[in-house]
Enzyme design. Structure first.
Site, PDB file in Angstrom:
ATOM      1  N   ASP A   1       0.786  -1.237   0.000  1.00 17.70           N
ATOM      2  CA  ASP A   1       0.000   0.000   0.000  1.00 17.70           C
ATOM      3  C   ASP A   1       0.817   1.286   0.000  1.00 17.70           C
ATOM      4  OD1 ASP A   1       0.945  -0.397   2.558  1.00 17.70           O
ATOM      5  OD2 ASP A   1      -0.857   0.334   3.545  1.00 17.70           O
ATOM      6  N   GLU A   2       2.117   1.200  -0.210  1.00 21.43           N
ATOM      7  CA  GLU A   2       2.893   2.441  -0.283  1.00 21.43           C
ATOM      8  C   GLU A   2       4.123   2.251  -1.163  1.00 21.43           C
ATOM      9  OE1 GLU A   2       4.925   3.852   3.238  1.00 21.43           O
ATOM     10  OE2 GLU A   2       4.772   1.884   4.180  1.00 21.43           O
TER      11      GLU A   2
END
Length: 358
Positions: free
Chosen positions: A103-104
């Site tokens: 997610d990043e």
């Protein structure tokens, strides 16, 4: 001057669940393991965070904070599939992408010609594409250096972005807490605070020779980061540094013998994971981790270029010497992977070594 964007999805796992199951929207939701099996929270919605629920929190404690919490099990394959969608969006703007997790990621858009090279507009476009194509929101930080881009991505959450320009950087870092610098954890922060060092501005005014004398190599890193200097580039071909497996136990255990009974399953799972993700990587260390029932943990490691099953058991015994009567709630093992990739003919790879040992 480089243009670095840090993209961070907003409460990612929980957001995917709320997207796919609209009945969860606007409610305190968490993704994680069940409270009766010593589970922990992976992530939670902003509604749950209002009650104090946080990632890595014991599920049982989360329910004490928020009795109406909705708990759902993770759907890891779904999260991986959506993450691939997001990475495809990144690739439209730059090939210099360094994923940190599902997610990043960091993106270097210094050479991107879209939107006249404006990193601010590029970040807006990426976030807009993510929302349109996945139904999920993302936050972004834009800065000339990596660590400040990551700091910035957290300043206007959720679904926002924050820009640190070369002109605003000097004033921004002056008031930045040292806890925001990678490598400054609780213990280091306490040591720095005892010297009157709490912000980057404090470090700027402090004696550099004394910092180097007290903290060695890290002192040099601290001096640079406190001035907003971070020369690290984007590792587009970033290799994983370790492979590990751990288990949270259904009940606390207290003896070495009980821990030893858990080890064979962990070792087999580690061998499987190595076969999938690091077949021909050379190792450089073995690690055993214990987490106690007071949530403190200890790790013991041994540097070696060969996997030894016996060594895992020896490290376990050393870790248990730090037990001090506490129950064991989590047991984990891992191997550190060397940077170089050698041919199988040159050295037995870690997975092969484990297979032979088993």
């Amino acid at each position: 001057m480089r243009k670095i964007i840090h993209i961070d999805m907003d409460c990612y796992f929980a957001a995917v669940e709320m997207r796919d199951f609209p009945e969860y929207r606007g409610k305190p939701l968490a993704v994680g393991g069940s409270s009766d099996r010593r589970g922990v929270i992976s992530t939670c919605s902003y509604e749950a965070r209002k009650f104090g629920v946080r990632s890595a929190m014991a599920t049982a404690y989360a329910f004490k904070l928020c009795p109406d919490l909705i708990l759902v099990p993770g759907r890891m394959q779904v999260y991986k599939d959506v993450s691939l969608q997001i990475r495809e969006i990144f690739s439209r703007y730059t090939q210099l992408v360094e994923p940190l997790s599902l997610d990043e990621a960091y993106l270097d858009v210094s050479e991107c010609q879209q939107y006249k090279g404006s990193a601010t507009l590029i970040a807006q476009a990426i976030r807009r594409d993510i929302l349109a194509e996945t139904g999920l929101t993302a936050s972004a930080g834009i800065a000339p250096v990596k660590f400040l881009a990551k700091v910035a991505s957290d300043l206007n959450k959720p679904n926002g972005q924050y820009v640190i320009t070369p002109e605003t950087l000097p004033e921004f870092v002056k008031t930045l807490s040292l806890r925001k610098i990678p490598g400054v954890g609780k213990v280091t922060a306490e040591k720095l605070s005892s010297l009157g060092l709490n912000t980057c501005g404090d470090v700027q005014a402090y004696s550099k020779p004394e910092l180097l004398a007290r903290f060695g190599k890290f002192g040099g890193v601290l001096i640079e980061r406190s001035q907003g200097i971070d020369e690290r580039g984007i590792s587009a071909d970033r290799e994983r540094k370790s492979v590990g497996v751990e288990t949270t136990l259904a009940k606390d255990i207290y003896s070495l013998e009980q821990c030893q009974q858990v080890m064979p399953g962990l070792i087999q799972e580690l061998a499987l994971r190595l076969s999938r993700s690091a077949k021909e990587r050379k190792i450089h260390k073995q690690v055993v981790k214990l987490k106690f029932n007071d949530f403190k943990q200890t790790t013991i490691e041994h540097r070696s270029d060969e996997v030894s099953i016996v060594m895992f058991y020896d490290l376990l015994a050393q870790a248990m010497a730090r037990q001090e009567g506490r129950g064991i709630r989590l047991l984990g093992i891992s191997v550190g992977l060397a940077d170089s990739i050698l041919a199988v003919s040159e050295i037995p790879n870690a997975q092969t070594q484990l297979d032979l040992a088993l």
